[in-house]
Design a protein around this motif. Structure first.
Motif, PDB file in Angstrom:
ATOM      1  N   VAL A 240       0.848  -1.203   0.000  1.00 34.27           N
ATOM      2  CA  VAL A 240       0.000   0.000   0.000  1.00 34.27           C
ATOM      3  C   VAL A 240       0.879   1.246   0.000  1.00 34.27           C
ATOM      4  CG1 VAL A 240      -1.720   1.308   1.324  1.00 34.27           C
ATOM      5  CG2 VAL A 240      -1.861  -1.184   1.240  1.00 34.27           C
ATOM      6  N   TRP A 241       2.006   1.147   0.642  1.00 38.29           N
ATOM      7  CA  TRP A 241       2.853   2.300   0.903  1.00 38.29           C
ATOM      8  C   TRP A 241       3.751   2.638  -0.297  1.00 38.29           C
ATOM      9  CZ3 TRP A 241       6.631   1.971   5.708  1.00 38.29           C
ATOM     10  CH2 TRP A 241       7.428   3.123   5.765  1.00 38.29           C
ATOM     11  N   ILE A 242       4.630   1.704  -0.666  1.00 41.97           N
ATOM     12  CA  ILE A 242       5.713   2.063  -1.584  1.00 41.97           C
ATOM     13  C   ILE A 242       5.301   2.118  -3.063  1.00 41.97           C
ATOM     14  CG2 ILE A 242       8.028   1.432  -2.383  1.00 41.97           C
ATOM     15  CD1 ILE A 242       8.465   0.466   0.588  1.00 41.97           C
ATOM     16  N   PRO A 243       4.771   1.054  -3.660  1.00 39.48           N
ATOM     17  CA  PRO A 243       4.446   1.157  -5.089  1.00 39.48           C
ATOM     18  C   PRO A 243       3.427   2.259  -5.372  1.00 39.48           C
ATOM     19  CG  PRO A 243       4.272  -1.118  -4.350  1.00 39.48           C
ATOM     20  CD  PRO A 243       4.410  -0.268  -3.135  1.00 39.48           C
ATOM     21  N   SER A 244       2.472   2.464  -4.442  1.00 37.71           N
ATOM     22  CA  SER A 244       1.464   3.500  -4.670  1.00 37.71           C
ATOM     23  C   SER A 244       2.114   4.873  -4.708  1.00 37.71           C
ATOM     24  CB  SER A 244       0.427   3.477  -3.557  1.00 37.71           C
ATOM     25  OG  SER A 244       0.141   2.180  -3.174  1.00 37.71           O
ATOM     26  N   ALA A 245       3.048   5.102  -3.786  1.00 39.31           N
ATOM     27  CA  ALA A 245       3.732   6.389  -3.765  1.00 39.31           C
ATOM     28  C   ALA A 245       4.590   6.541  -5.022  1.00 39.31           C
ATOM     29  CB  ALA A 245       4.588   6.490  -2.511  1.00 39.31           C
ATOM     30  N   MET A 246       5.164   5.424  -5.473  1.00 36.89           N
ATOM     31  CA  MET A 246       5.980   5.492  -6.692  1.00 36.89           C
ATOM     32  C   MET A 246       5.135   5.832  -7.916  1.00 36.89           C
ATOM     33  SD  MET A 246       8.586   2.340  -6.107  1.00 36.89           S
ATOM     34  CE  MET A 246       8.930   2.118  -7.838  1.00 36.89           C
ATOM     35  N   MET A 247       3.904   5.296  -7.942  1.00 33.80           N
ATOM     36  CA  MET A 247       3.025   5.604  -9.076  1.00 33.80           C
ATOM     37  C   MET A 247       2.708   7.093  -9.107  1.00 33.80           C
ATOM     38  SD  MET A 247       2.256   2.618 -10.544  1.00 33.80           S
ATOM     39  CE  MET A 247       0.810   2.988 -11.475  1.00 33.80           C
ATOM     40  N   SER A 248       2.502   7.681  -7.923  1.00 32.98           N
ATOM     41  CA  SER A 248       2.235   9.112  -7.853  1.00 32.98           C
ATOM     42  C   SER A 248       3.428   9.901  -8.376  1.00 32.98           C
ATOM     43  CB  SER A 248       1.956   9.536  -6.407  1.00 32.98           C
ATOM     44  OG  SER A 248       0.584   9.461  -6.128  1.00 32.98           O
ATOM     45  N   SER A 249       4.640   9.478  -7.964  1.00 35.30           N
ATOM     46  CA  SER A 249       5.839  10.190  -8.417  1.00 35.30           C
ATOM     47  C   SER A 249       5.993  10.083  -9.927  1.00 35.30           C
ATOM     48  CB  SER A 249       7.083   9.609  -7.752  1.00 35.30           C
ATOM     49  OG  SER A 249       6.844   9.401  -6.398  1.00 35.30           O
ATOM     50  N   LEU A 250       5.711   8.888 -10.446  1.00 30.02           N
ATOM     51  CA  LEU A 250       5.820   8.674 -11.889  1.00 30.02           C
ATOM     52  C   LEU A 250       4.829   9.578 -12.623  1.00 30.02           C
ATOM     53  CD1 LEU A 250       7.260   6.957 -13.978  1.00 30.02           C
ATOM     54  CD2 LEU A 250       5.432   5.260 -13.776  1.00 30.02           C
ATOM     55  N   ALA A 251       3.599   9.631 -12.097  1.00 32.64           N
ATOM     56  CA  ALA A 251       2.592  10.483 -12.726  1.00 32.64           C
ATOM     57  C   ALA A 251       3.042  11.940 -12.678  1.00 32.64           C
ATOM     58  CB  ALA A 251       1.254  10.316 -12.015  1.00 32.64           C
ATOM     59  N   PHE A 252       3.626  12.335 -11.549  1.00 31.13           N
ATOM     60  CA  PHE A 252       4.114  13.707 -11.390  1.00 31.13           C
ATOM     61  C   PHE A 252       5.142  14.035 -12.471  1.00 31.13           C
ATOM     62  CE2 PHE A 252       6.848  16.978  -9.543  1.00 31.13           C
ATOM     63  CZ  PHE A 252       5.910  17.879  -9.056  1.00 31.13           C
ATOM     64  N   MET A 253       6.072  13.078 -12.691  1.00 36.88           N
ATOM     65  CA  MET A 253       7.120  13.312 -13.701  1.00 36.88           C
ATOM     66  C   MET A 253       6.522  13.388 -15.108  1.00 36.88           C
ATOM     67  SD  MET A 253      10.463  11.309 -12.417  1.00 36.88           S
ATOM     68  CE  MET A 253       9.779   9.827 -11.739  1.00 36.88           C
ATOM     69  N   LEU A 254       5.531  12.539 -15.363  1.00 35.63           N
ATOM     70  CA  LEU A 254       4.893  12.552 -16.688  1.00 35.63           C
ATOM     71  C   LEU A 254       4.183  13.882 -16.929  1.00 35.63           C
ATOM     72  CD1 LEU A 254       3.484   8.913 -16.911  1.00 35.63           C
ATOM     73  CD2 LEU A 254       5.320   9.914 -18.284  1.00 35.63           C
ATOM     74  N   ILE A 255       3.534  14.401 -15.879  1.00 33.30           N
ATOM     75  CA  ILE A 255       2.828  15.678 -16.036  1.00 33.30           C
ATOM     76  C   ILE A 255       3.846  16.811 -16.224  1.00 33.30           C
ATOM     77  CG2 ILE A 255       1.191  17.280 -14.990  1.00 33.30           C
ATOM     78  CD1 ILE A 255       0.177  14.844 -13.325  1.00 33.30           C
ATOM     79  N   LEU A 256       4.954  16.693 -15.498  1.00 32.19           N
ATOM     80  CA  LEU A 256       6.021  17.693 -15.634  1.00 32.19           C
ATOM     81  C   LEU A 256       6.551  17.709 -17.070  1.00 32.19           C
ATOM     82  CD1 LEU A 256       7.121  19.430 -13.347  1.00 32.19           C
ATOM     83  CD2 LEU A 256       9.072  17.883 -13.163  1.00 32.19           C
ATOM     84  N   ASN A 257       6.696  16.508 -17.623  1.00 36.25           N
ATOM     85  CA  ASN A 257       7.165  16.376 -18.993  1.00 36.25           C
ATOM     86  C   ASN A 257       6.155  16.990 -19.965  1.00 36.25           C
ATOM     87  OD1 ASN A 257       9.030  15.409 -20.939  1.00 36.25           O
ATOM     88  ND2 ASN A 257       7.566  13.785 -21.441  1.00 36.25           N
ATOM     89  N   HIS A 258       4.872  16.743 -19.688  1.00 33.28           N
ATOM     90  CA  HIS A 258       3.788  17.320 -20.483  1.00 33.28           C
ATOM     91  C   HIS A 258       3.907  18.852 -20.469  1.00 33.28           C
ATOM     92  CE1 HIS A 258      -0.808  17.076 -21.428  1.00 33.28           C
ATOM     93  NE2 HIS A 258      -0.246  18.097 -22.041  1.00 33.28           N
ATOM     94  N   LEU A 259       4.185  19.378 -19.274  1.00 32.62           N
ATOM     95  CA  LEU A 259       4.314  20.823 -19.090  1.00 32.62           C
ATOM     96  C   LEU A 259       5.488  21.366 -19.906  1.00 32.62           C
ATOM     97  CD1 LEU A 259       2.868  22.913 -17.264  1.00 32.62           C
ATOM     98  CD2 LEU A 259       4.739  22.639 -15.645  1.00 32.62           C
ATOM     99  N   ARG A 260       6.602  20.612 -19.885  1.00 34.09           N
ATOM    100  CA  ARG A 260       7.804  21.037 -20.612  1.00 34.09           C
ATOM    101  C   ARG A 260       7.518  21.084 -22.119  1.00 34.09           C
ATOM    102  NH1 ARG A 260      11.398  18.473 -23.576  1.00 34.09           N
ATOM    103  NH2 ARG A 260      10.457  16.454 -23.096  1.00 34.09           N
ATOM    104  N   ILE A 261       6.882  20.014 -22.613  1.00 31.60           N
ATOM    105  CA  ILE A 261       6.565  19.954 -24.045  1.00 31.60           C
ATOM    106  C   ILE A 261       5.655  21.119 -24.431  1.00 31.60           C
ATOM    107  CG2 ILE A 261       5.338  18.597 -25.793  1.00 31.60           C
ATOM    108  CD1 ILE A 261       6.336  16.085 -24.254  1.00 31.60           C
TER     109      ILE A 261
END
Lengths: 223, 325
Positions: free
Chosen positions: B278-299
């Motif tokens: 519940v703790w680790i992979p879920s938090a990692m998914m959030s971080s991954l989504a954050f990076m993807l959105i950041l990339n979207h923002l950069r593009i």
């Protein structure tokens, strides 16, 4: 606000109602000593061969009786004999009430628990103890219905044989509705008095009481 | 919708009814096999057969395949998106309609893994695949028409309001983790099915909201709000995950009552592993989504920069001084 509309409020209330009704504490509710599964677990339904006669029986053969359903195997070193002897003591204590109760012992190891072995094993505990030998498909159907874990891993080099089975007893009322999960009889600290009180209560229930308990189970919000 | 109208003119590849009948027939055979011959079935076959789950997965697959085939080349999803879609669908199928389900009913940590796949991993992949247009295109026209109903659009607007979506996302995971609720949901077939449906549906709603490849106003919320939402939902998950991972008493009696599959893993260890999932992979998914959105923002930033400074008389702010671009 645009989203604060009537259907939204109704759905929200229904959601909260659902949460409250499912979050009843199974143990503190209605004064039972064991886990109350009224309205939660499915009715009694099974087919399996009765060890003593090797004839197929089903829930129909136990209509009007309180049924205790348990999964185990005769070579079990501790939990099964504990459970069975505690249950036998309880039936002894209950006296005449015991005639309304049947203990069904379903073997999860039908290969080794032949009808003869199983029938003899049951005899040690009393006439109300009935051994059942399901086929692999019947056992799987039972396990699926009552969420029971079971497996038999034969002994191999360096490993003892390993048999997995559940530890709790399901109690069904006279109408066949699932009512209780009894957790402690396989342990060294069984709740004998509590379980006796619960079984007496089930035995004294009229058909209407059972129905009411069912209705209450779905409408008692968070009590 | 304009894209759909344009694509509507192209004839569809295979008759819809043939596929639907095949799906129903396979479903009937599976249901019969599961009911009467479970013991002989391989581990890849269902342990319990739920028509609603089976039909939803199979029909989504059929409609998507048909939609991809019939969309005009310009509207067809990229190959990597198609692959993500099929992996996502296969994952949901694997955790709900194979013998894994039985395992997940008898070990708490496998149950948490099942929920992680249903609520995080598979919907995440499907959201990245962005299959909506293809599925709409592949489904029966009458159903497509029904999906345009005003009440449904209104419901979606409510459910995908960032506050509602975030609360639902963490609320539903934690709802099914309330000990009394978990106990009942694991024993009662109807609640169990409702739990699984709520997990997958909410996962899709949430990840489709935050991983929307479009910008506002086509997308519901701005990239900044999305970043905020994916980070904020991380903390309650870390909290409940660590609460389970460091628990010192048994919280879920169901697994003891109905039996654990691996006796070598003790009740508390099982609970601790579940907490870690519940703790680790879920938090990692959030971080991954954050990076993807950041990339979207950069593009998006680069695209805007390429278009040149916006016309107007307001003060001009340039980022070139600190980004070097």
């Amino acid at each position: 606000m645009w989203w604060f509309k009537f259907p939204t409020v109704i759905s929200l209330c229904m959601a909260i109602g659902l949460v409250l009704s499912v979050s009843r504490d199974a143990k503190a509710d209605q004064g039972w000593h064991n886990f109350d599964v009224t309205g939660t677990s499915p009715d009694l339904s099974f087919t399996a061969a009765r060890a003593r006669t090797d004839q197929t029986v089903s829930q129909e053969d136990f209509r009007g009786k309180i049924v205790l359903l348990y999964f185990g195997y005769t070579n079990c070193p501790d939990i099964c004999p504990f459970t069975l002897s505690h249950a036998a003591n309880i039936l002894d204590d209950l006296g005449s009430t015991a005639s309304q109760i049947r203990f069904l012992f379903v073997t999860v190891d039908p290969d080794r628990d032949t009808p003869k072995i199983l029938a003899e094993y049951m005899q040690d505990f009393g006439p109300d103890f009935i051994g059942l030998r399901p086929t692999p498909d019947q056992l799987a159907a039972l396990a699926r219905r009552y969420r029971i874990a079971y497996s038999v891993t034969p002994a191999s080099a360096g490993h003892d044989e390993e048999v997995v089975h559940s530890s709790a007893i399901y109690a069904f009322d006279k109408s066949g509705a699932a009512r209780l999960l009894i957790p402690s009889l396989g342990s060294t600290t069984p709740d004998i008095a509590g379980t006796e009180a619960d079984l007496k209560r089930l035995a004294n229930e009229s058909a209407t009481d059972g129905l009411l308990a069912h209705v209450r189970a779905w409408f008692s919000f968070g009590s | 919708m304009e894209a759909l109208a344009a694509a509507d003119t192209k004839p569809v590849a295979s008759p819809l009814w043939r596929g639907t009948i095949a799906i129903v027939l396979i479903g009937l055979i599976l249901q019969w096999l599961v009911r009467d011959h479970t013991a002989d079935l391989p581990a890849i076959a269902p342990w319990d057969f739920f028509w609603s789950e089976y039909l939803a997965i199979a029909l989504a697959g059929l409609w998507y395949a048909r939609g991809v085939n019939s969309l005009a080349a310009g509207h067809r999803p990229a190959l990597w998106r198609q692959i993500f879609f099929w992996i996502g669908i296969a994952l949901i199928y694997a955790v709900l309609l194979t013998r894994f389900e039985y395992m997940a009913q008898h070990m708490f940590f496998l149950n948490r893994l099942q929920h992680m796949v249903m609520h995080h991993l598979a919907p995440f992949l499907i959201a990245l695949a962005w299959p909506g247009e293809a599925i709409l295109q592949g489904m029966p026209a009458s159903l497509r028409q029904m999906l345009r109903a005003a009440w449904l659009r209104h419901a979606m607007r409510v459910l995908q309001h960032p506050i509602v979506a975030g609360l639902l996302f963490v609320g539903l995971i934690n709802l099914w983790l309330i000990p009394a609720v978990h106990f009942r949901a694991m024993l009662n077939t109807t609640l169990y099915e409702l739990m699984n449906w709520s997990m997958v549906a909410d996962g899709l709603l949430f990840w489709c909201l935050v991983l929307d490849p479009r910008n506002r106003p086509a997308a519901r919320i701005s990239l900044g709000i999305r970043m905020l939402v994916v980070i904020l939902v991380m903390f309650p998950q870390i909290l409940s995950g660590s609460w389970l991972a460091f628990s010192t008493r048994m919280i879920y009696p169901y697994y003891d009552l109905c039996g654990r599959l691996y006796p070598s893993i003790g009740a508390l260890s099982d609970q601790h592993y579940g907490g870690l999932i519940v703790w680790i992979p879920s938090a990692m998914m959030s971080s991954l989504a954050f990076m993807l959105i950041l990339n979207h923002l950069r593009i998006e930033d680069e695209r805007m920069a390429a278009l040149g400074p916006p016309a107007g008389t307001g003060p001009l702010i340039s980022s070139s001084a600190w980004t070097g671009r």
